[in-house]
Design a protein around this motif. Sequence first.
Motif, short mmCIF file in Angstrom:
data_model
loop_
_atom_site.label_atom_id
_atom_site.label_comp_id
_atom_site.label_asym_id
_atom_site.label_seq_id
_atom_site.Cartn_x
_atom_site.Cartn_y
_atom_site.Cartn_z
N GLY A 75 17.67 16.38 -37.28
CA GLY A 75 17.62 14.91 -38.00
C GLY A 75 18.40 14.84 -38.81
O GLY A 75 19.44 13.74 -39.14
N GLY A 76 19.49 15.69 -39.42
CA GLY A 76 20.51 15.57 -41.11
C GLY A 76 21.35 16.01 -40.01
O GLY A 76 22.63 16.12 -40.68
N LEU A 77 22.52 16.10 -38.75
CA LEU A 77 23.18 16.59 -38.04
C LEU A 77 24.33 15.19 -37.94
O LEU A 77 25.87 15.36 -38.28
CB LEU A 77 23.48 16.96 -36.67
N ALA A 78 23.77 14.59 -38.58
CA ALA A 78 24.51 12.82 -38.11
C ALA A 78 23.95 11.91 -38.64
O ALA A 78 22.82 11.77 -38.70
CB ALA A 78 25.39 12.43 -37.23
N ALA A 79 24.53 11.43 -39.08
CA ALA A 79 24.01 9.41 -39.99
C ALA A 79 23.37 8.88 -38.85
O ALA A 79 23.50 8.33 -38.82
CB ALA A 79 25.28 8.85 -40.93
N GLY A 80 24.87 8.70 -37.65
CA GLY A 80 24.48 8.40 -36.75
C GLY A 80 23.23 8.88 -35.35
O GLY A 80 22.81 9.57 -35.76
N PRO A 81 23.08 8.31 -34.63
CA PRO A 81 22.09 9.18 -33.39
C PRO A 81 22.47 10.91 -32.90
O PRO A 81 23.88 11.17 -33.16
CB PRO A 81 22.19 8.52 -32.02
N VAL A 82 21.38 11.25 -32.93
CA VAL A 82 22.19 12.59 -32.13
C VAL A 82 20.88 12.83 -31.40
O VAL A 82 19.30 12.66 -30.98
CB VAL A 82 21.23 13.34 -33.52
N GLU A 83 21.30 13.90 -30.05
CA GLU A 83 20.41 14.19 -28.82
C GLU A 83 20.22 15.20 -29.09
O GLU A 83 20.97 16.47 -29.15
CB GLU A 83 21.77 14.04 -27.77
#
Length: 282
Positions: A34-42
């Motif tokens: 959930g904290g890897l990117a400000a946008g969507p993460v798969e």
Amino acid sequence: MRPVRFVALGDSLTEGVGDPVGEGWRGWAALLAGGLAAGPVEFTNLAVSGAQTRDVLERQTPDGLALNPDVVSVVIGVNDTLRCTFDIHAVAARLDKVYAAFTARGAVLLTACLPDPGAMLRLPGALARPLARRQRAVNAVVHALSERYGALHLHAAEGAWLTDRAMWSADRLHPGERGHRQLATRFHALLADKGRATGVEPSPEPEFPTPTKSASLLWLATAGTAWVARRCTDLLPQLLTLAADEMRHRARGTSARLDLRATAAVSTALAALSAVEQADVA
């Protein structure tokens, strides 16, 4: 912009055991995602309880490569130390292949060294020392290969968190929610330092109440007992043999030979990998 793809490989630690949500497990990898990117993460979690390095190489890695991840975590090794088939040469060769496969695709590789299971379970010295020696060997291999492949490596085998009871679940081998959050925040810090995590850092504070003592005892009496029984069937005969060898060496004052033998085995395993790499280049 395509989502950031994060794939997690490993065993029960990465599966999330100790951090229950609903009918399943969540764990540090899901919290980190959930904290890897400000946008969507798969996020895809391929970790399976009880997995060894062989399972990661032969089953999880092909599935992981097919997902073409941007970030991949490979946290594995404790279950290898808990088996009568333990072989540090085989562990090193398998991890080398896994790390090479993902870094060749350009994925950011996350690794970690792990605590000694004997110490976490508070086993008697003669039983704990052989397991500690094995875990040190695995950690030494992971350290060396992480450096070789430029992994972001988390030193999780040491620190105050190991003795903080609030960090651990009832079985003393898996982190509780607070412990999983600690792993997630520490991995996030490593990624953020390299500009590879742009999302919000996972909160270190638990979302759910700490399990009551009665709930912990119930777990130990059901799933926990079954886990110990499965491991003892496989490990106990050899562990008793290792303990007897340990006691003989201590009685003779030659315990240092066991440590030297383990260190030599790690060096030989890593040297063999270097020789193969040089042959491939030639």
